[in-house]
Design a protein around this motif. Structure first.
Motif, PDB file in Angstrom:
ATOM      1  N   ILE A  79       0.837  -1.204   0.000  1.00 36.14           N
ATOM      2  CA  ILE A  79       0.000   0.000   0.000  1.00 36.14           C
ATOM      3  C   ILE A  79       0.870   1.251   0.000  1.00 36.14           C
ATOM      4  N   GLN A  80       1.904   1.265   0.832  1.00 33.28           N
ATOM      5  CA  GLN A  80       2.804   2.414   0.872  1.00 33.28           C
ATOM      6  C   GLN A  80       3.442   2.674  -0.481  1.00 33.28           C
ATOM      7  N   SER A  81       3.798   1.600  -1.177  1.00 34.58           N
ATOM      8  CA  SER A  81       4.441   1.761  -2.476  1.00 34.58           C
ATOM      9  C   SER A  81       3.516   2.422  -3.491  1.00 34.58           C
ATOM     10  N   SER A  82       2.217   2.019  -3.492  1.00 36.49           N
ATOM     11  CA  SER A  82       1.280   2.571  -4.461  1.00 36.49           C
ATOM     12  C   SER A  82       0.876   4.008  -4.137  1.00 36.49           C
ATOM     13  N   TYR A  83       0.981   4.366  -2.845  1.00 36.03           N
ATOM     14  CA  TYR A  83       0.559   5.709  -2.421  1.00 36.03           C
ATOM     15  C   TYR A  83       1.719   6.705  -2.322  1.00 36.03           C
ATOM     16  N   ALA A  84       2.953   6.197  -2.344  1.00 40.29           N
ATOM     17  CA  ALA A  84       4.121   7.039  -2.089  1.00 40.29           C
ATOM     18  C   ALA A  84       4.256   8.164  -3.111  1.00 40.29           C
ATOM     19  N   ALA A  85       4.004   7.846  -4.382  1.00 38.51           N
ATOM     20  CA  ALA A  85       4.183   8.861  -5.424  1.00 38.51           C
ATOM     21  C   ALA A  85       3.226  10.034  -5.225  1.00 38.51           C
ATOM     22  N   GLN A  86       1.943   9.734  -4.944  1.00 39.91           N
ATOM     23  CA  GLN A  86       0.970  10.802  -4.718  1.00 39.91           C
ATOM     24  C   GLN A  86       1.299  11.599  -3.464  1.00 39.91           C
ATOM     25  N   GLN A  87       1.736  10.911  -2.416  1.00 45.38           N
ATOM     26  CA  GLN A  87       2.072  11.600  -1.169  1.00 45.38           C
ATOM     27  C   GLN A  87       3.268  12.523  -1.370  1.00 45.38           C
ATOM     28  N   ALA A  88       4.250  12.059  -2.127  1.00 46.21           N
ATOM     29  CA  ALA A  88       5.430  12.881  -2.381  1.00 46.21           C
ATOM     30  C   ALA A  88       5.070  14.118  -3.189  1.00 46.21           C
TER      31      ALA A  88
END
Length: 394
Positions: A133-142
């Motif tokens: 989950i962190q991997s899929s959301y990391a780009a948007q969060q960054a």
């Protein structure tokens, strides 16, 4: 797209204003505005409330539905359950291990070894899901964090400090022999609030510039009173912020003040309607008269300027002049509203009726005074506009 853009697009798709959506989820309009502009992040509970109010999933709001298809489709609720399970298990293990000592610890360790191994496997699976989950959301969060940092840097440099501003009339339009003018108030809402900050409003018209002290409100906004706009004049508005002895200027915008901005326009009868605003008179006895309307339903359009929100429309029927109470009053309901063309004005249709079972043969009438309708439009700020329409005999 960013989280703020997703929130804004979903709100507009539902036809909701910022005020309406904020009221539905129990937050202020300013907080919702900051989320949509990506200057602040909603908490988990507010994010779930937003998704429910907008009728979409949290994943859609976060943009996770457009992420890598190979990534597991896990919702925030699932993520929270996974984390809660892991934390609960770790607390339970600490309690179990903390209660043992000496020889009892060795015996207990042997008994728990198999159970601990099973729990370790479950926690490992939880960690793997969480990492996906962190991997899929990391780009948007960054991307969102970068936008917030950029905005914060701009605010520190005195740039982009204005979240919203508007002007509102505080009295009706006044007409002199050579000009028409209206007292107004200017309200400014900064993106961030800070103790010790003062503000002054600069209003420029031609070569003349006037400064007005602004008063801070509990919601963090600032307001300036005592301003007068004259019809036919153009005003350039800016605000001066002072904090820690340093003053910065920021432009608000330009107001081309004209007649259309001063008051609503009332249009009798919708386009294409067959409403006939007239009357007939019947003589009763030697000196008595009874008046009846030729059309008991009544309908008006209210063409309102951008700052105005009509809240109530009433129409009085006056048969014997302005003295005393009106003969009858119709309270109108709003049928709908819309904006037209490129104009920011709003057009709403209001209708009602003067029909009453108690008035069988019409109303008493002096037979001389010209009957008329008097319409009253009241906006959400309590301002009232009136207009008369004489009735013709049919």
């Amino acid at each position: 797209m960013t989280l703020g853009q997703n929130i804004q697009n979903a709100r507009r798709a539902q036809g909701l204003s910022q005020e309406a959506l904020a009221e539905k989820i129990g937050v202020s309009r300013q907080a919702l505005g900051k989320w949509e502009k990506d200057t602040a992040l909603p908490g988990l509970d507010n994010l779930q409330a937003l998704a429910a109010a907008l009728g979409i999933g949290v994943n859609a709001l976060l943009g996770a539905e457009n992420a890598d298809p190979a990534a597991p489709a896990v919702t925030l609720d699932a993520l929270r359950d996974l984390l809660a399970a892991r934390d609960a298990e770790e607390k339970r293990r600490r309690r179990l291990w903390g209660c043992a000592g000496g020889a009892a610890f060795i015996v207990l360790a042997g008994l728990l070894a198999g159970v601990a191994l099973q729990y370790e496997r479950q926690i490992s699976a939880l960690n793997q899901n969480y990492a996906a989950i962190q991997s899929s959301y990391a780009a948007q969060q960054a991307e969102l964090s970068a936008q917030i940092s950029e905005l914060q840097d701009a605010v520190r440099m005195g740039e982009a400090t204005i979240l919203d501003w508007r002007w509102l009339p505080v009295d009706k339009l006044h007409r002199d022999a050579d000009k028409s003018w209206m007292p107004v108030q200017v309200q400014v809402t900064p993106r961030t609030t800070r103790d010790g900050v003062t503000a002054r409003l600069a209003v420029r018209c031609g070569d003349d510039t006037q400064l007005y002290e602004m008063t801070a409100a509990p919601d963090g906004s600032f307001a300036a009173d005592g301003i007068v706009f004259t019809v036919g004049s153009t005003y350039e508005l800016s605000v001066q912020w002072t904090a820690d002895g340093v003053t910065t200027n920021e432009t608000l915008g330009t107001v081309d003040f004209n007649d259309e901005m001063t008051e609503p326009q009332i249009i009798w009868g919708a386009v294409g309607s067959s409403l006939d605003f007239g009357y007939s008179v019947r003589r009763v006895g030697n000196k008595q008269y009874r008046l009846t309307l030729t059309c008991y339903p009544v309908e008006v359009q209210v063409d309102a300027p951008p700052w105005m929100q009509p809240a109530q429309v009433e129409i009085d029927l006056r048969l014997n002049g302005d003295a005393g109470e009106p003969t009858a009053t119709a309270v109108l309901d709003c049928e709908g509203e819309s904006s037209y063309g490129n104009s920011s004005r709003t057009e709403s249709v209001w209708n009602g009726t003067f029909y009453s079972d108690d008035v069988v043969n019409g109303w008493e009438y002096d037979g001389e005074t010209l009957p008329k309708y008097v319409v009253r439009v009241t906006d959400t700020n309590g301002n009232v506009w009136t207009e008369e329409m004489p009735l013709s005999k049919r």
